[in-house]
Design a protein around this motif. Sequence first.
Motif, PDB file in Angstrom:
ATOM      1  N   GLY A   3      -8.131  -2.065  -5.882  1.00 25.76           N
ATOM      2  CA  GLY A   3      -6.672  -1.806  -5.750  1.00 25.76           C
ATOM      3  C   GLY A   3      -6.558  -0.214  -5.696  1.00 25.76           C
ATOM      4  O   GLY A   3      -5.397   0.226  -5.136  1.00 25.76           O
ATOM      5  N   GLY A   4      -7.513   0.505  -6.159  1.00 18.63           N
ATOM      6  CA  GLY A   4      -7.432   2.025  -6.175  1.00 18.63           C
ATOM      7  C   GLY A   4      -7.367   2.640  -7.607  1.00 18.63           C
ATOM      8  O   GLY A   4      -6.621   2.034  -8.503  1.00 18.63           O
ATOM      9  N   SER A   5      -8.039   3.466  -7.867  1.00 19.07           N
ATOM     10  CA  SER A   5      -8.255   3.955  -9.266  1.00 19.07           C
ATOM     11  C   SER A   5      -7.559   5.404  -9.501  1.00 19.07           C
ATOM     12  O   SER A   5      -7.836   5.986 -10.489  1.00 19.07           O
ATOM     13  N   ARG A   6      -6.619   5.558  -8.726  1.00 12.58           N
ATOM     14  CA  ARG A   6      -5.939   6.914  -8.822  1.00 12.58           C
ATOM     15  C   ARG A   6      -4.388   6.995  -9.408  1.00 12.58           C
ATOM     16  O   ARG A   6      -3.774   7.812  -9.575  1.00 12.58           O
ATOM     17  N   SER A   7      -4.062   5.409  -9.523  1.00 11.88           N
ATOM     18  CA  SER A   7      -2.677   5.263 -10.084  1.00 11.88           C
ATOM     19  C   SER A   7      -2.767   3.938 -10.758  1.00 11.88           C
ATOM     20  O   SER A   7      -3.577   2.837 -10.330  1.00 11.88           O
ATOM     21  N   TRP A   8      -2.029   3.673 -11.849  1.00 10.50           N
ATOM     22  CA  TRP A   8      -1.819   2.445 -12.145  1.00 10.50           C
ATOM     23  C   TRP A   8      -1.465   1.428 -11.400  1.00 10.50           C
ATOM     24  O   TRP A   8      -1.834  -0.007 -11.475  1.00 10.50           O
ATOM     25  N   LEU A   9      -0.814   1.686 -10.172  1.00 11.03           N
ATOM     26  CA  LEU A   9      -0.488   0.827  -9.551  1.00 11.03           C
ATOM     27  C   LEU A   9      -1.644  -0.120  -8.739  1.00 11.03           C
ATOM     28  O   LEU A   9      -1.608  -1.259  -8.365  1.00 11.03           O
ATOM     29  N   GLY A  10      -2.813   0.794  -8.576  1.00 10.92           N
ATOM     30  CA  GLY A  10      -3.901   0.384  -8.272  1.00 10.92           C
ATOM     31  C   GLY A  10      -4.479  -1.042  -8.814  1.00 10.92           C
ATOM     32  O   GLY A  10      -4.619  -1.935  -8.002  1.00 10.92           O
ATOM     33  N   PRO A  11      -4.747  -0.844 -10.025  1.00  8.09           N
ATOM     34  CA  PRO A  11      -5.359  -1.966 -10.679  1.00  8.09           C
ATOM     35  C   PRO A  11      -4.243  -2.996 -10.765  1.00  8.09           C
ATOM     36  O   PRO A  11      -4.860  -4.394 -10.813  1.00  8.09           O
ATOM     37  N   VAL A  12      -3.088  -2.894 -10.802  1.00 10.76           N
ATOM     38  CA  VAL A  12      -2.176  -3.547 -10.947  1.00 10.76           C
ATOM     39  C   VAL A  12      -2.292  -4.792  -9.661  1.00 10.76           C
ATOM     40  O   VAL A  12      -2.307  -6.066  -9.579  1.00 10.76           O
ATOM     41  N   MET A  13      -2.256  -3.730  -8.574  1.00 12.78           N
ATOM     42  CA  MET A  13      -2.347  -4.559  -7.159  1.00 12.78           C
ATOM     43  C   MET A  13      -3.439  -5.374  -7.189  1.00 12.78           C
ATOM     44  O   MET A  13      -3.591  -6.572  -6.659  1.00 12.78           O
ATOM     45  N   GLY A  14      -4.640  -4.696  -7.450  1.00 17.55           N
ATOM     46  CA  GLY A  14      -5.806  -5.180  -7.373  1.00 17.55           C
ATOM     47  C   GLY A  14      -5.971  -6.696  -8.109  1.00 17.55           C
ATOM     48  O   GLY A  14      -6.435  -7.512  -7.869  1.00 17.55           O
ATOM     49  N   GLY A  15      -5.591  -6.449  -9.466  1.00 21.93           N
ATOM     50  CA  GLY A  15      -5.601  -7.713 -10.220  1.00 21.93           C
ATOM     51  C   GLY A  15      -4.731  -8.548  -9.795  1.00 21.93           C
ATOM     52  O   GLY A  15      -5.136  -9.834  -9.683  1.00 21.93           O
ATOM     53  N   LEU A  64     -13.772  -0.693   3.842  1.00 22.63           N
ATOM     54  CA  LEU A  64     -12.348  -0.476   4.811  1.00 22.63           C
ATOM     55  C   LEU A  64     -11.611   0.460   4.198  1.00 22.63           C
ATOM     56  O   LEU A  64     -10.701   1.242   4.591  1.00 22.63           O
ATOM     57  N   PHE A  65     -11.385   0.165   2.779  1.00 23.61           N
ATOM     58  CA  PHE A  65     -10.526   1.130   1.915  1.00 23.61           C
ATOM     59  C   PHE A  65     -11.142   1.557   0.666  1.00 23.61           C
ATOM     60  O   PHE A  65     -11.150   1.402  -0.439  1.00 23.61           O
ATOM     61  N   PRO A  66     -12.197   2.750   0.994  1.00 21.07           N
ATOM     62  CA  PRO A  66     -12.827   3.391   0.084  1.00 21.07           C
ATOM     63  C   PRO A  66     -11.840   4.099  -1.169  1.00 21.07           C
ATOM     64  O   PRO A  66     -12.324   4.014  -2.335  1.00 21.07           O
ATOM     65  N   GLN A  67     -10.808   4.298  -0.836  1.00 25.56           N
ATOM     66  CA  GLN A  67     -10.003   4.597  -1.988  1.00 25.56           C
ATOM     67  C   GLN A  67      -8.984   3.802  -2.693  1.00 25.56           C
ATOM     68  O   GLN A  67      -8.126   3.937  -3.379  1.00 25.56           O
ATOM     69  N   GLY A  68      -9.272   2.346  -2.300  1.00 25.19           N
ATOM     70  CA  GLY A  68      -8.463   1.306  -2.646  1.00 25.19           C
ATOM     71  C   GLY A  68      -7.352   1.220  -1.931  1.00 25.19           C
ATOM     72  O   GLY A  68      -7.202   1.879  -0.779  1.00 25.19           O
ATOM     73  N   LEU A  69      -6.599   0.148  -2.221  1.00 20.96           N
ATOM     74  CA  LEU A  69      -5.421  -0.243  -1.462  1.00 20.96           C
ATOM     75  C   LEU A  69      -4.298   0.894  -1.793  1.00 20.96           C
ATOM     76  O   LEU A  69      -3.506   1.324  -0.836  1.00 20.96           O
ATOM     77  N   ILE A  70      -4.294   1.439  -3.083  1.00 24.21           N
ATOM     78  CA  ILE A  70      -3.099   2.300  -3.416  1.00 24.21           C
ATOM     79  C   ILE A  70      -3.695   3.579  -3.330  1.00 24.21           C
ATOM     80  O   ILE A  70      -4.424   4.071  -4.314  1.00 24.21           O
ATOM     81  N   THR A  71      -3.807   4.348  -2.221  1.00 25.71           N
ATOM     82  CA  THR A  71      -4.382   5.653  -2.322  1.00 25.71           C
ATOM     83  C   THR A  71      -3.604   6.645  -2.691  1.00 25.71           C
ATOM     84  O   THR A  71      -2.354   6.616  -2.534  1.00 25.71           O
ATOM     85  N   PRO A  72      -4.261   7.957  -2.883  1.00 32.24           N
ATOM     86  CA  PRO A  72      -3.160   9.022  -3.123  1.00 32.24           C
ATOM     87  C   PRO A  72      -2.331   9.263  -2.237  1.00 32.24           C
ATOM     88  O   PRO A  72      -1.190   9.644  -2.177  1.00 32.24           O
ATOM     89  N   ALA A  73      -2.739   9.382  -0.877  1.00 30.01           N
ATOM     90  CA  ALA A  73      -2.005   9.688   0.417  1.00 30.01           C
ATOM     91  C   ALA A  73      -0.607   8.712   0.556  1.00 30.01           C
ATOM     92  O   ALA A  73       0.297   9.178   0.668  1.00 30.01           O
ATOM     93  N   LEU A  74      -1.034   7.397  -0.126  1.00 33.58           N
ATOM     94  CA  LEU A  74       0.134   6.468   0.093  1.00 33.58           C
ATOM     95  C   LEU A  74       1.039   6.919  -0.906  1.00 33.58           C
ATOM     96  O   LEU A  74       2.484   6.819  -0.564  1.00 33.58           O
ATOM     97  N   LEU A  75       0.647   7.239  -2.152  1.00 38.77           N
ATOM     98  CA  LEU A  75       1.547   7.317  -3.263  1.00 38.77           C
ATOM     99  C   LEU A  75       2.222   8.575  -2.862  1.00 38.77           C
ATOM    100  O   LEU A  75       3.668   8.641  -2.838  1.00 38.77           O
ATOM    101  N   GLU A  76       1.792   9.615  -2.307  1.00 45.18           N
ATOM    102  CA  GLU A  76       2.220  11.012  -1.727  1.00 45.18           C
ATOM    103  C   GLU A  76       3.647  10.408  -1.098  1.00 45.18           C
ATOM    104  O   GLU A  76       4.825  10.848  -0.962  1.00 45.18           O
ATOM    105  N   ARG A  77       3.228   9.578   0.043  1.00 47.03           N
ATOM    106  CA  ARG A  77       4.057   9.377   1.229  1.00 47.03           C
ATOM    107  C   ARG A  77       5.286   8.570   0.458  1.00 47.03           C
ATOM    108  O   ARG A  77       6.361   8.909   1.171  1.00 47.03           O
TER     109      ARG A  77
END
Lengths: 310, 321, 418
Positions: free
Chosen positions: B254-266, B297-310
Amino acid sequence: MDVLLQTLLNGAAAGGVYALVALGYTLVFSVLGVINFAQGALFSLGGYLTYLLMGGHISVSGGLPGWGLPIALPFAAALLLAAAGAALLSLLVERLAFAPLRRRNAEPLLSLITSLGAGLVLVNLLQLLMGAEGYAFPAGSLAGLPAVVSLGGARIRSVQVLLLLICAAVVLLLTLWLEGSRGGRALRAVAEDPTTARLLGIDSDAMVRLAFLLSGALAGLGGGLVGVSVSLPGPYFGIGYGLKGLTVLVLGGLGSVPGAIAGGLLMGLAEAMVPSGASGWRDALAFAILFVVLLLRPTGLLGRRLVEKV
Amino acid sequence: MDCRAVQRHAVQRHASDSGRSTDAMIDHGLLVQMLIGALLGISVYLPLMAGQLSLATPAFYAVGGTLAALLSTRWAALGASADGRFPLPSFLLEVLLGGVLAGLLALLVGRLVLRLQGIYLAIATIALVEIVRVAILNLPLAGGAIGIFAIPQPFANAAGYLLPALALLALAAWSCQRLESMPLGRAMAAIRADELAARCMGIDTTATKLSAFVLSAVLAGSTGALAAHFLNTWNARQGSFDVSITTLAFVILGGSRSWLGPVMGGLLLTALPELLRPVGDVRLVLFGLVILLGPVLFPQGLITPALLERIGGFGRQEAQG
Amino acid sequence: MRRCSAGLAAAIGALVLIGQQSDPAAQRIQQGGALTIGAVIALTGNANLYGQDQRLGINLAQRWFDGRPRTAGSPAPPRLRLQLEDGGSDEATAIAGFNLLINGGALALIGPTLSQQAFAADPIAQRLGVPVVAPSNTAQGIPQIGHYISRVSAQSSVIAPLSLEEALRRDPSIRRVAVFYAQDDAYSTAETEIFQEALAARNLNPVTVQRTQLADNDFQTPITAALQRNPQLVVISVQAVAGGNLIRQLRELGYRGQIVVGNGLNTPNIYPICQRWCDGILIAQAYSPDLDTPINRTFLRLHQGVNPEQPPSQMTAQAFTAYQVLAEAITRLQQQGRLQGANLGQARSRLMQELLSGSYDTPLGPIRFRADGEVLQDRFFVAEVRMQPDGRRGRFALVRDLSLASKPATSPPERGSP
């Protein structure tokens, strides 16, 4: 006295296998600083490959019922070939699950998950191909060997003694090779300090592949050896050994070869000493020991280098 | 050969049959399981906010679940009726108690284990999970291998669990979000960036790490209490090494830089094996491939810092416009 | 970030709405349309050894039912459709499988494989009024989950003491008994309780009880610990492959006394593992391939077409039986015209009634159900494993064929009541 000797023997027999599994982890960890969770699956693979190479057939519930290799090798040859096969697959695991991440300088944590995925694929493929039932190696795998050897009143199955001896020999050879040969020294140099090693002209990528090759061979060897001792209880059997090996690895200290050996023997002995009345707790003991050791020595018994932050 | 025919027959039949029910594949029961996955993902993420790779979540999940299972089946004062119904307030009390007990346990254990670093901490927490599993297995009250069954139900069907699970998730997400702007959250981020520097800046690193660990345990314990009722039964297998690794996969994919990552991953990883049912026997092979290739394919997880920023950036633009 | 959360909330909301589906129980049964029997069994995970035997049994039963000769003039049998789902070896997957099949309109369900899974998934079927026949759950309390839950797998309470009796009959001087069981396996723990109670009833307190784990296959330590107490009888409740290893290692390490094993080992899968060392072990069986009845001969013939090497295992026979009792009950229901005009919910309820009231001639022998869904099986067997000299093949040779039919039909088996 007999009881003590018996306990020691029991512990050594179990501990030898633990040490072998832990060594597989250690090799990869020492060069990459990561744990390869596919190790348990490679262990299973080694067992099944040995079985097939010895002329075993797939049962009716497998994917290719009745299929078998047209050859029937003796146990020793099959075991070595199976170890080679597991080593090659280990290389493939490196290529798929580790190399892409390394190229991108990704967090080492990611390879925990990719290697887990590789293991999951491997175990489930094994199940599809071979089915879930137990396989015993063809009769006469160890022809000529008595079932049991007695040592001053203590009894142990001779296959266990053989297992212990082979484990000891492999560990000894590996240690000698690491200490004495050019390749071994190069591997250790990469483990010690990859940057300096590169400056010295050592191809660190080649050393990583070598580490995976060796650790895969160890896993394959372990699977084949345990298979001849207790048959193949199903595609998941390597996973349990993998988890035990992991605790041994950390107990001894990550990346330490003598640590893995000492940890394995210690773990085997401790489990053998659990009294019958508390046999329900035997599985927790390994983890309890690990827990306590880590609290006293935060980098394991013989570990020295602190791991980078994840 | 005949066998192959039978099996192929079975597999084909299987595949064609499953096709019909794909439209209803995410039913309420699966949705609750996905939410439980998301909650456990956040529980693993919390210590990670402070840079601590703890895999103890399943241990606390198991403790919470066992407590709820024991209380609701043994303690008559909670009001379980003979026909298997359970008062809602008692259920909520258990969710609370599950969190509290797990939190207390974490307070005790955390002081010891949080001195460990990196992979040593990860393995020590796996050891904790296995010790708790064997302890529950040997606990005479907890029913051994069979476990505790006939857990009374606060709701008539799975849909009833949606609301409390969603509420718990919203609370957890809100707390994570709030945490980022609070001193504790900033201290956690500082430790994650550089523990030594954080200590030099005067941050009490031990207390900060412990807080994150305890928060994670409280969430896992509460989730366990909820899950015990949802699953109708509870046993030692619920918290195991496998769960440790699966929940870690939630965070990594999911991505470990925001809580959205583990939620999406879960949510996604819990649903995936079920959504893969139409492929039949190879579904777990495919699942393994996803876990293998996902981080590549997604080394930073699905929810990346870049995505969050965008997303954040778009938000600002719109606000200006 | 806020947008992101809002998006997430919207997505979950949408899923909640999608998950909201029309209740299939209200749909009318199509006249002449196929009726679905769902099966949720462990095709993945640690229990898949059981699951693959069960899949085979169900598939054979389906063939048997579809291929039965029609007597002229009799009404057409119902068209049955089998939908088989993987229940994994965990609770969550079993629940998901049950939900999927129930929402898909299954008339009845077979499964799940493990008792722990049954405690999780059966309550769902019970609440929605969907009949469940368990082919392999042996823990106490399964039929008591509710009216709609039944099983064809007899509890160990009835069977296990019989093999002990046989061992004691052969050697009445036995005083020292060692017990082994897999502590983290529901099947084995349920069984060892019965074994140990039966021992206690005969004033035989075990000299040692060794707890092993499901994943254990090297028993050097527990065996040497047990042998130090000089047992004259060893009683084993573990799963098949582990059991084969345990027996082999016991013999290799010098144990010469009698061995009694539980139902988990009632599968030819153990022969290749313990080989010649299997010889002479006593096993209590809920299914014997030696049972000479027309339906068992048919079952054996079908099985031989698929696996000419080995006789069927108990798991296969019980799964066959689970499908068979459902198919026969549905047939009766249809012949009585009780499916006409019924909706699915009514059909499920009538099927449950019909299922419990019937009696069935199965490969397990004649069986019926108690009002609470517990199986009443009349015939049990004690067998002794006889291996061929090559040590690769063997058979369960019938020692005793026990008919309990003489007992009053309503008497609950001792302790089997919950």
